[in-house]
Design a protein around this motif. Sequence first.
Motif, PDB file in Angstrom:
ATOM      1  N   LEU A 695       1.113  47.432  34.458  1.00  0.00           N
ATOM      2  CA  LEU A 695       2.431  46.821  33.776  1.00  0.00           C
ATOM      3  C   LEU A 695       3.181  47.918  32.665  1.00  0.00           C
ATOM      4  O   LEU A 695       2.118  48.220  31.804  1.00  0.00           O
ATOM      5  CB  LEU A 695       1.312  45.460  33.411  1.00  0.00           C
ATOM      6  CG  LEU A 695       1.286  44.605  34.758  1.00  0.00           C
ATOM      7  CD1 LEU A 695       0.375  43.602  33.841  1.00  0.00           C
ATOM      8  CD2 LEU A 695       2.222  44.653  35.501  1.00  0.00           C
ATOM      9  N   SER A 696       4.146  47.677  33.071  1.00  0.00           N
ATOM     10  CA  SER A 696       4.962  48.556  31.824  1.00  0.00           C
ATOM     11  C   SER A 696       5.209  47.243  30.613  1.00  0.00           C
ATOM     12  O   SER A 696       6.747  46.951  31.171  1.00  0.00           O
ATOM     13  CB  SER A 696       5.994  49.593  31.928  1.00  0.00           C
ATOM     14  OG  SER A 696       6.978  50.469  31.525  1.00  0.00           O
ATOM     15  N   TRP A 697       4.888  47.372  29.991  1.00  0.00           N
ATOM     16  CA  TRP A 697       4.836  45.726  28.399  1.00  0.00           C
ATOM     17  C   TRP A 697       5.715  46.587  27.645  1.00  0.00           C
ATOM     18  O   TRP A 697       6.076  48.031  27.501  1.00  0.00           O
ATOM     19  CB  TRP A 697       3.498  45.798  28.013  1.00  0.00           C
ATOM     20  CG  TRP A 697       3.041  44.862  28.821  1.00  0.00           C
ATOM     21  CD1 TRP A 697       1.623  45.943  28.807  1.00  0.00           C
ATOM     22  CD2 TRP A 697       3.100  43.634  28.604  1.00  0.00           C
ATOM     23  NE1 TRP A 697       0.643  44.749  29.970  1.00  0.00           N
ATOM     24  CE2 TRP A 697       1.506  43.456  29.755  1.00  0.00           C
ATOM     25  CE3 TRP A 697       3.452  42.739  28.870  1.00  0.00           C
ATOM     26  CZ2 TRP A 697       0.977  42.579  30.262  1.00  0.00           C
ATOM     27  CZ3 TRP A 697       3.521  41.439  29.520  1.00  0.00           C
ATOM     28  CH2 TRP A 697       1.692  41.323  30.066  1.00  0.00           C
ATOM     29  N   GLU A 698       6.897  45.634  27.386  1.00  0.00           N
ATOM     30  CA  GLU A 698       7.695  46.208  26.083  1.00  0.00           C
ATOM     31  C   GLU A 698       7.060  45.657  24.583  1.00  0.00           C
ATOM     32  O   GLU A 698       5.185  45.286  25.234  1.00  0.00           O
ATOM     33  CB  GLU A 698       9.057  44.808  26.973  1.00  0.00           C
ATOM     34  CG  GLU A 698      10.297  44.963  25.350  1.00  0.00           C
ATOM     35  CD  GLU A 698      10.238  44.482  23.814  1.00  0.00           C
ATOM     36  OE1 GLU A 698      11.013  44.133  23.895  1.00  0.00           O
ATOM     37  OE2 GLU A 698       9.647  43.068  24.242  1.00  0.00           O
ATOM     38  N   ALA A 699       7.427  45.539  23.369  1.00  0.00           N
ATOM     39  CA  ALA A 699       6.921  45.216  22.478  1.00  0.00           C
ATOM     40  C   ALA A 699       5.866  43.647  22.098  1.00  0.00           C
ATOM     41  O   ALA A 699       5.190  43.679  22.405  1.00  0.00           O
ATOM     42  CB  ALA A 699       7.492  45.345  21.796  1.00  0.00           C
ATOM     43  N   ALA A 700       6.763  42.784  23.522  1.00  0.00           N
ATOM     44  CA  ALA A 700       5.851  41.702  23.273  1.00  0.00           C
ATOM     45  C   ALA A 700       5.531  41.366  23.928  1.00  0.00           C
ATOM     46  O   ALA A 700       5.745  41.560  25.546  1.00  0.00           O
ATOM     47  CB  ALA A 700       6.813  40.725  23.496  1.00  0.00           C
ATOM     48  N   TYR A 701       3.408  42.178  24.502  1.00  0.00           N
ATOM     49  CA  TYR A 701       3.320  41.952  26.204  1.00  0.00           C
ATOM     50  C   TYR A 701       1.679  41.125  25.890  1.00  0.00           C
ATOM     51  O   TYR A 701       1.477  40.098  24.589  1.00  0.00           O
ATOM     52  CB  TYR A 701       2.436  43.571  25.419  1.00  0.00           C
ATOM     53  CG  TYR A 701       1.240  43.800  24.442  1.00  0.00           C
ATOM     54  CD1 TYR A 701      -0.001  43.538  24.240  1.00  0.00           C
ATOM     55  CD2 TYR A 701       2.256  43.952  22.887  1.00  0.00           C
ATOM     56  CE1 TYR A 701      -0.837  43.721  23.551  1.00  0.00           C
ATOM     57  CE2 TYR A 701       0.955  44.550  22.093  1.00  0.00           C
ATOM     58  CZ  TYR A 701      -0.253  43.945  22.170  1.00  0.00           C
ATOM     59  OH  TYR A 701      -0.982  44.253  21.007  1.00  0.00           O
ATOM     60  N   GLY A 702       1.256  40.936  26.480  1.00  0.00           N
ATOM     61  CA  GLY A 702       0.183  39.954  26.956  1.00  0.00           C
ATOM     62  C   GLY A 702      -1.092  40.517  26.643  1.00  0.00           C
ATOM     63  O   GLY A 702      -1.304  41.344  26.941  1.00  0.00           O
ATOM     64  N   LYS A 703      -1.914  39.853  25.879  1.00  0.00           N
ATOM     65  CA  LYS A 703      -3.083  40.369  25.287  1.00  0.00           C
ATOM     66  C   LYS A 703      -4.123  40.201  26.403  1.00  0.00           C
ATOM     67  O   LYS A 703      -4.708  40.610  26.252  1.00  0.00           O
ATOM     68  CB  LYS A 703      -3.231  39.726  23.852  1.00  0.00           C
ATOM     69  CG  LYS A 703      -4.666  40.346  22.384  1.00  0.00           C
ATOM     70  CD  LYS A 703      -4.287  41.442  22.676  1.00  0.00           C
ATOM     71  CE  LYS A 703      -5.281  42.338  21.557  1.00  0.00           C
ATOM     72  NZ  LYS A 703      -5.211  43.393  20.871  1.00  0.00           N
ATOM     73  N   GLN A 704      -3.866  38.878  26.810  1.00  0.00           N
ATOM     74  CA  GLN A 704      -5.461  38.694  27.276  1.00  0.00           C
ATOM     75  C   GLN A 704      -4.271  37.893  29.304  1.00  0.00           C
ATOM     76  O   GLN A 704      -3.129  37.159  28.208  1.00  0.00           O
ATOM     77  CB  GLN A 704      -5.966  37.238  27.323  1.00  0.00           C
ATOM     78  CG  GLN A 704      -7.106  37.866  25.956  1.00  0.00           C
ATOM     79  CD  GLN A 704      -7.622  36.712  25.142  1.00  0.00           C
ATOM     80  OE1 GLN A 704      -8.054  35.695  26.094  1.00  0.00           O
ATOM     81  NE2 GLN A 704      -8.512  36.892  24.778  1.00  0.00           N
ATOM     82  N   TYR A 705      -4.126  38.702  30.153  1.00  0.00           N
ATOM     83  CA  TYR A 705      -4.463  38.263  31.124  1.00  0.00           C
ATOM     84  C   TYR A 705      -4.841  37.832  32.671  1.00  0.00           C
ATOM     85  O   TYR A 705      -5.580  38.878  32.331  1.00  0.00           O
ATOM     86  CB  TYR A 705      -2.052  38.728  31.141  1.00  0.00           C
ATOM     87  CG  TYR A 705      -3.141  40.194  31.417  1.00  0.00           C
ATOM     88  CD1 TYR A 705      -3.186  41.059  32.027  1.00  0.00           C
ATOM     89  CD2 TYR A 705      -2.345  41.565  30.569  1.00  0.00           C
ATOM     90  CE1 TYR A 705      -2.911  42.381  32.772  1.00  0.00           C
ATOM     91  CE2 TYR A 705      -2.711  42.759  30.668  1.00  0.00           C
ATOM     92  CZ  TYR A 705      -2.551  43.583  31.385  1.00  0.00           C
ATOM     93  OH  TYR A 705      -2.999  44.383  31.667  1.00  0.00           O
ATOM     94  N   LYS A 706      -4.323  38.002  33.873  1.00  0.00           N
ATOM     95  CA  LYS A 706      -5.163  38.147  35.188  1.00  0.00           C
ATOM     96  C   LYS A 706      -3.990  39.087  36.122  1.00  0.00           C
ATOM     97  O   LYS A 706      -2.976  38.490  35.615  1.00  0.00           O
ATOM     98  CB  LYS A 706      -5.469  36.528  35.559  1.00  0.00           C
ATOM     99  CG  LYS A 706      -6.608  36.216  34.730  1.00  0.00           C
ATOM    100  CD  LYS A 706      -6.977  34.524  35.582  1.00  0.00           C
ATOM    101  CE  LYS A 706      -8.319  34.101  34.819  1.00  0.00           C
ATOM    102  NZ  LYS A 706      -8.661  32.813  35.422  1.00  0.00           N
ATOM    103  N   ILE A 707      -4.550  39.267  36.877  1.00  0.00           N
ATOM    104  CA  ILE A 707      -4.278  40.183  38.075  1.00  0.00           C
ATOM    105  C   ILE A 707      -4.431  39.272  39.120  1.00  0.00           C
ATOM    106  O   ILE A 707      -5.572  39.525  39.086  1.00  0.00           O
ATOM    107  CB  ILE A 707      -3.861  41.817  38.046  1.00  0.00           C
ATOM    108  CG1 ILE A 707      -3.468  42.491  37.286  1.00  0.00           C
ATOM    109  CG2 ILE A 707      -3.273  42.224  39.511  1.00  0.00           C
ATOM    110  CD1 ILE A 707      -2.393  42.161  37.116  1.00  0.00           C
ATOM    111  N   GLN A 708      -3.495  38.134  39.813  1.00  0.00           N
ATOM    112  CA  GLN A 708      -3.641  37.380  41.496  1.00  0.00           C
ATOM    113  C   GLN A 708      -2.772  38.222  42.143  1.00  0.00           C
ATOM    114  O   GLN A 708      -2.343  38.714  42.017  1.00  0.00           O
ATOM    115  CB  GLN A 708      -3.040  36.447  40.863  1.00  0.00           C
ATOM    116  CG  GLN A 708      -4.393  35.734  39.529  1.00  0.00           C
ATOM    117  CD  GLN A 708      -4.204  34.486  38.992  1.00  0.00           C
ATOM    118  OE1 GLN A 708      -2.929  34.128  39.473  1.00  0.00           O
ATOM    119  NE2 GLN A 708      -4.893  33.678  39.141  1.00  0.00           N
ATOM    120  N   VAL A 709      -3.949  37.976  43.196  1.00  0.00           N
ATOM    121  CA  VAL A 709      -3.028  38.436  44.632  1.00  0.00           C
ATOM    122  C   VAL A 709      -3.479  37.326  45.783  1.00  0.00           C
ATOM    123  O   VAL A 709      -4.850  36.119  45.459  1.00  0.00           O
ATOM    124  CB  VAL A 709      -3.885  40.070  45.655  1.00  0.00           C
ATOM    125  CG1 VAL A 709      -4.108  40.637  44.631  1.00  0.00           C
ATOM    126  CG2 VAL A 709      -5.364  39.700  45.777  1.00  0.00           C
TER     127      VAL A 709
END
Length: 767
Positions: A695-709
């Motif tokens: 994940l290449s984030w811009e300045a507005a990024y996710g502090k917490q997140y999941k990767i789901q498949v």
Amino acid sequence: MAIGKSFAKAALSVSLAAGLVLPLGVQSTSAQETSMSYAVSVSPIPKFMEQTGKGFPLNPKVGLVTEDGTDPSAIEELKQAFKAAGVKKIIESNMKNPDLQAPMIFWLGEFSDAAEVKTIKEKTGITDLNVTSKDGYILTSKQGKEAKKHIVISGKDGAGTFYGTQTFKQLIIERQGTDWIPEVEIKDYPTMPIRGAIEGFYGKPWSHEDRLSQLEFYGEHKMNSFIYAPKDDPYHREKWREPYPQEKIAEIGELVKAAHKNHVTFTFAISPGNTITYSSDQDLQALINKAQAMWDVGVRSFALYLDDIDPNLRSPEDRAKFGSDVNPPAAAQAYLLNRFNDQFIKTHPGAERLITVPTDYYQAGTTPYRTRFAQLVQPDVVVQWTGIGVVAPTITTADADKIHDIFKHDLLIWDNYPVNDFNRNRLFLGPLVGRDAGLTPDHGVIGLTANPMNEAETSKIPLFTVADYMWNPRAYDPADSLERSLKEFGGTAYEPLKTFVDSSYSSNLNGSEPVSEKLKPLIEQFWAAYDAKNVQPTADALLSEFLKIKNTSAQLRGMMGNKNFLDEVDPYLKKLELYGSAGEEAVKMALAEQANDAQAAAEQRALLKNSLKEIGNIPQNLSLGVLSAFFDRAINGVNLAEGKIATASSSEVDWLTQDLAVDGNDNTRWASLYTDNQWLMVDLGQVYSINKVILSWEAAYGKQYKIQVSKDGSQWTDVYTELNSNGGINEIEFPSTEARYVKMQGIKRATSWGYSIYEFKVFNVHN
């Protein structure tokens, strides 16, 4: 001999044999010289220019005829041009008694007197000396009577005469021996009455040295306005009530003198809107006192800015006075502007019209504030406007007509290009684009001031193109203008400078990445040949481009003597060099892998990973979006998400859509609405065994997140949970799993904005 200040020297179109320096007073043109042909180039492009003959050598002895009141700066510029071009003797005289003994005569002035015009026509054979437009000029060089050469530079006013000398400096063709003057006829004038720049950015203000250099640059490029409005000058904004320290006032006085010398109007701006009480006599007097201190050192143009503030009235006095108005903020601001206009501007003869920026300065249509502001603010006040949007991709005549109909005041465009205060890790070096040629007083527009970058010296590259556009928009060609800018700015370093500029080209005004556009087909050919097991020929072509990129930094440092520029761009040059090295390492690694040379492949992989780490440690960014995908494939294999179908829970606006997160370009992005429960999903098209997501984030990024498949898009499995991301580039590895659909499920945002991702990449197991 070179004229160091000239900016687009006329180019030789043939090679010349070495010339001889002629004795003073001797004018001789060889048969070979009379057959020579020279291509003449002038910037900004004149309204009319015609080569009427081959030309003649610049004699080391010239006559200079001026009139009473000829602009002193024009005289000084012309004398400097003479000196730089090898003129040894200047015989000066006045139109009342012209001395015409020299073999080459320069006539410099406004020449509005009928007797003066008659004299010039009789002596030179030039018949048309009529200049009608403000800031306009005529420049004619020709063989006159009695075997003398005559150059007439006649301006409508002092500025026009000065601009004529700037054009003449560009006509001088450098040669061995004596320089050459082509025979030309030029009639020229600007389209936009006000043409300039505004130091209006956030961040560290320019230095005094920077500003002096800018003012000289503006004069050379026929720009006539500079607005002093640095947001982070405390005495401009937060401490606006407090007087400037004496040493700062002295600096401003020096700037005013430099501006006057270069025919630039110096505008002093104050931004009191965050703390002012609009109805306060005491605050009005503080503004007047501040302006008076500037008047005393020569300032004659003033601006009161009300942009980027909370328009709501804070003080009880203002709420009491304006609270019953249909739009209290507009009423309060108009009251202040009108009182300052009446009690300061109109009581100081010689003051220019007051300029302001309203709080609603970028919206597409009318607002209650705009309607009331237009009704109440005195009609002679000039309103600045950024176009539709803070950084407007386009500004059209239709836009101008619409906004002029709303404000009903003359519009001065505050063009937020090439400013980079909203993205301090980028440079915007491409030419100005997206501005209609018809932005003129006929459409309510009296001029344009460009907001440059925090990097003052580097800003000159795109500002050259802005100056070109403002002077003659109908002849403006962005690509051609940038070429002339680079030749002026870079000189012999043109080629490496162009490569560097092409790597910092893209902006909100354009989607172009010239370096990426050149690399992309080479990369595609390389991978196709790699898969076909015949990679060497395409590898050589790609390696050649990466070598060019790598060497650009050293070449610029070695060839350019512009220390301020090199200091400003130093981290970008370092990063560009690293990109070139990384590119070489990636290609060599792939070649070694295909040759089954495990040791060499491992060595190149280690070098590549180290280069990419160093690249990541430099926060400044280049517009080289294609390279991220190239490096990813070299290290991780094919990015299975690139070019596939992406869906998302939302998009912040209709130009930040989910497909931009899988387009293989790190300079485009998806952005969500401003809630935590947002997601981005990609359909890989079939089931793959995957073990890595980037994940290449811009300045507005996710502090917490999941990767789901998921295999079917309905039943989801968590393969990774992040509870404390710091943004940037998140490389996520997990045990190999079978999946067709991959999702980033947001849990908590790091900012008040949504989630914003440049690239969402998925990889299968890399051998």
